[in-house]
Design a protein around this motif. Structure first.
Motif, PDB file in Angstrom:
ATOM      1  N   CYS A  22       0.840  -1.205   0.000  1.00  0.00           N
ATOM      2  CA  CYS A  22       0.000   0.000   0.000  1.00  0.00           C
ATOM      3  C   CYS A  22       0.870   1.249   0.000  1.00  0.00           C
ATOM      4  CB  CYS A  22      -0.921   0.016   1.217  1.00  0.00           C
ATOM      5  SG  CYS A  22      -2.059  -1.367   1.280  1.00  0.00           S
ATOM      6  N   LYS A  23       0.456   2.219  -0.791  1.00  0.00           N
ATOM      7  CA  LYS A  23       1.188   3.488  -0.803  1.00  0.00           C
ATOM      8  C   LYS A  23       0.239   4.622  -1.171  1.00  0.00           C
ATOM      9  CE  LYS A  23       2.765   3.002  -5.535  1.00  0.00           C
ATOM     10  NZ  LYS A  23       3.868   2.997  -6.449  1.00  0.00           N
ATOM     11  N   ILE A  24       0.567   5.792  -0.669  1.00  0.00           N
ATOM     12  CA  ILE A  24      -0.200   6.995  -1.004  1.00  0.00           C
ATOM     13  C   ILE A  24       0.223   7.441  -2.396  1.00  0.00           C
ATOM     14  CG2 ILE A  24      -0.577   9.427  -0.477  1.00  0.00           C
ATOM     15  CD1 ILE A  24      -0.221   8.822   2.440  1.00  0.00           C
ATOM     16  N   VAL A  25      -0.741   7.616  -3.286  1.00  0.00           N
ATOM     17  CA  VAL A  25      -0.419   8.104  -4.623  1.00  0.00           C
ATOM     18  C   VAL A  25      -0.729   9.589  -4.754  1.00  0.00           C
ATOM     19  CG1 VAL A  25      -0.584   5.889  -5.794  1.00  0.00           C
ATOM     20  CG2 VAL A  25      -2.631   7.273  -5.528  1.00  0.00           C
ATOM     21  N   SER A  26      -1.577  10.124  -3.865  1.00  0.00           N
ATOM     22  CA  SER A  26      -1.804  11.564  -3.812  1.00  0.00           C
ATOM     23  C   SER A  26      -2.392  11.919  -2.455  1.00  0.00           C
ATOM     24  CB  SER A  26      -2.729  12.031  -4.939  1.00  0.00           C
ATOM     25  OG  SER A  26      -4.031  11.543  -4.753  1.00  0.00           O
ATOM     26  N   PHE A  27      -2.165  13.163  -2.052  1.00  0.00           N
ATOM     27  CA  PHE A  27      -2.743  13.643  -0.801  1.00  0.00           C
ATOM     28  C   PHE A  27      -2.939  15.146  -0.885  1.00  0.00           C
ATOM     29  CE2 PHE A  27       1.860  13.387  -0.178  1.00  0.00           C
ATOM     30  CZ  PHE A  27       2.185  14.636   0.351  1.00  0.00           C
TER      31      PHE A  27
END
Length: 138
Positions: free
Chosen positions: A113-118
């Protein structure tokens, strides 16, 4: 078939399609996942989200300790977006991808899992820290 019956059937089909599209998720809902070591995310079928954490705070606001928000799923991008309003003037949003989903019927593990935008102040840490790359169903 008369025109009224045809229109009724068409409307019914459109409503069924929209309902099915709104209900899509990468896992059966409701579901609670432990994200990383300190956070739990509870996804409700109606798009509501509850974030709980073992972090304790001494003053408010303290979004690190958890809160309530919303979630949505983009099937085309295979991405989950979670949103939380910390205060009326402070909102955060994160979009996550978790490509390593287990193949059991409850999707008991999501890895990679990873953040692709915030978006928002401290959105790389809230509501879930960016290093929470392993999510396990509770």
């Amino acid at each position: 078939m008369n025109a009224v019956a045809f229109l009724a059937a068409l409307v019914l089909a459109l409503v069924a399609t929209a309902t099915a599209a709104a209900a899509k998720a990468p896992f059966p809902v409701p579901a609670t996942y432990k994200a990383g070591t300190m956070h739990s995310l509870t996804f409700a079928a109606d798009g509501k989200l509850t974030v709980a954490s073992s972090v304790r705070c001494f003053r408010a606001p303290c979004p690190e300790a958890g809160g309530k928000g919303t979630w949505s799923y983009d099937a085309k991008a295979d991405a989950i977006t979670i949103r939380m309003e910390v205060t009326p003037t402070w909102s955060v949003a994160q979009t996550w991808t978790c490509p390593g989903k287990s193949r059991d019927m409850n999707v008991s593990h999501m890895g990679g899992c990873k953040i692709v935008s915030f978006a928002g102040t401290q959105a790389d840490k809230l509501p879930v820290p960016a290093d929470a790359n392993s999510w396990n169903r509770q």
